[in-house]
Design an enzyme around this catalytic site. Structure first.
Site, PDB file in Angstrom:
ATOM      1  CB  THR A  18      -0.936  -0.015   1.236  1.00 11.36           C
ATOM      2  OG1 THR A  18      -1.881  -1.062   1.046  1.00 11.36           O
ATOM      3  CG2 THR A  18      -1.685   1.286   1.407  1.00 11.36           C
ATOM      4  CB  SER A  61       2.716  -7.867   1.194  1.00  9.45           C
ATOM      5  OG  SER A  61       1.606  -7.847   2.041  1.00  9.45           O
ATOM      6  CB  THR A  92       0.414  -3.772   6.282  1.00  7.72           C
ATOM      7  OG1 THR A  92      -0.811  -3.834   5.554  1.00  7.72           O
ATOM      8  CG2 THR A  92       0.927  -2.357   6.321  1.00  7.72           C
ATOM      9  CG  ASP A  93      -2.466  -7.552   3.510  1.00  3.35           C
ATOM     10  OD1 ASP A  93      -2.831  -6.778   4.415  1.00  3.35           O
ATOM     11  OD2 ASP A  93      -3.053  -7.650   2.414  1.00  3.35           O
TER      12      ASP A  93
HETATM   13  N1  ASP Z   1      -2.866  -5.411   0.796  1.00  8.19           N
HETATM   14  C1  ASP Z   1      -1.753  -4.531   1.025  1.00  8.19           C
HETATM   15  C2  ASP Z   1      -0.446  -5.308   0.968  1.00  8.19           C
HETATM   16  O1  ASP Z   1      -0.116  -5.974   1.916  1.00  8.19           O
HETATM   17  C3  ASP Z   1      -1.919  -3.894   2.335  1.00  8.19           C
HETATM   18  C4  ASP Z   1      -0.822  -2.952   2.731  1.00  8.19           C
HETATM   19  O2  ASP Z   1       0.235  -2.853   2.194  1.00  8.19           O
HETATM   20  O3  ASP Z   1      -1.047  -2.263   3.707  1.00  8.19           O
HETATM   21  O4  ASP Z   1       0.228  -5.227   0.001  1.00  8.19           O
END
Ligand code: ASP
Length: 325
Positions: A18, A61, A92-93
């Site tokens: 993200t 991710s 973050t995932d």
């Molecule tokens: N879906 C995103 C990822 O992990 C969420 C994020 O980066 O916060 O790539």
């Protein structure tokens, strides 16, 4: 400048997530190239360190794989020779899994700091730029040496081993599960509250991704364990109840898995705490240890799986792997 007058040399390695995405009408939140340009335009970064940026990948991710994670580790271990520290931006995932893999396999003692964003590029109240600046401050700080891989989110510092994404959307989503954070970033100051006592390293040239993870649920049957046996998994992590207990119907299946050469690790699906050989009833942790299952301490399933992938990559014999539990 912060702790001294010598600027540190920091490499920012971008992997995606993200933090490198923006909202597009009709498409939703999708990868974009904005992050590279915006990193270069933060004057605050220049005050903290001399920065170079490398785009390793630009993927969400959930697209991360064990192979890519291991490639990233190799890249960081070599690149860091020319730098004082490395900051890695990531989605973050699955950040906690990549950060923990690097924590186990990196040979460097220099700071390696993961960061991310809960909000994408054109949202109001963007957290990405602040997190990157905080991560660079931490990567430049002398107290970050020898602390393992760190994670900086929302002005807090966590160890890769402790950190979890605990909320799907809140800015304070990342926490040190069962612990206070390692420290904070307060304006320009990096303040460590404690040191990490976990120094586990698995220096391996390869990983074995053939490791499954199963979560215990009330009344479950043995079909997932049987699937692991049928697919010839090398390792199986089971997130059991409480201190490591399971429905009795799973015991014969676990025995078959162990007899088939699968290393079976029991951890807990409970939020914090260790698994222990405490309960002697059928399916209790003592009965699992008696048939050859290993207890995985206080790691939750995803990280226990990463650790077993590294151990099975390093040691071919299950008997050697067992010595690490
Ligand atoms: N879906 C995103 C990822 O992990 C969420 C994020 O980066 O916060 O790539």
């Amino acid at each position: 400048m912060t702790h001294n007058d010598i600027k540190k040399k920091i490499l920012i390695v971008m992997t995606g997530g993200t933090i490198a995405m923006r909202y597009d009408v009709g498409e939703g939140v999708v990868p974009s190239d904005d992050l590279v340009n915006s990193i270069r335009s933060f004057p605050q970064l220049d005050e903290v360190a001399e920065i170079n940026v490398h785009e390793f990948s630009n993927i969400p991710s959930p697209h991360m794989t064990p192979e890519r994670m291991f490639e990233l580790a190799k890249f960081v271990d070599i690149s860091i020779i020319d730098y004082d520290g490395v900051v890695i931006t990531h989605g973050t995932d699955t950040l906690e899994e990549t950060a923990y893999l690097l924590d186990l396999v990196l040979t460097t003692r220099k700071p390696v700091v993961f960061t991310a964003a809960m909000r994408s590029g054109n949202e109001v109240g963007l957290d990405g730029p602040r997190n990157i600046i905080g991560a660079v401050r931490v990567a430049s700080h002398p107290d970050s040496l020898d602390n393992g891989v760190l994670v900086v989110m929302n002005d807090e510092i966590h160890t890769a081993r402790d950190v979890v994404k605990a909320d799907t959307g809140m800015l304070n989503s990342f926490i040190s599960q069962g612990n206070m954070s390692l420290g904070i970033i307060d304006n320009a100051d990096v303040i460590f509250h404690r040191k990490s006592m976990h120094k586990e390293k698995i220096w391996t040239e390869k990983i074995d991704k053939n490791v499954d993870l199963i979560k215990a649920t009330v009344g479950m049957d043995d079909r997932y364990i049987q699937a692991s046996i049928d697919k010839k998994a090398h390792g199986l992590v089971i997130e059991a109840f409480g201190k490591g207990n399971l429905p009795p119907v799973l015991v014969p299946a676990i025995k078959r898995a162990i007899e088939a050469g699968i290393v079976v690790i029991i951890v807990s699906r409970t939020y914090t705490g260790r698994v222990l050989p405490e309960y002697g009833y059928d399916g209790g942790s003592i009965s699992l240890v008696d048939i050859g299952a290993l207890l995985g301490s206080d790691l939750r399933g995803p990280k226990a799986r990463i650790k077993l992938m590294c151990l099975l990559g390093r040691y071919e014999s299950a008997d050697l792997v067992k010595k690490f539990y």
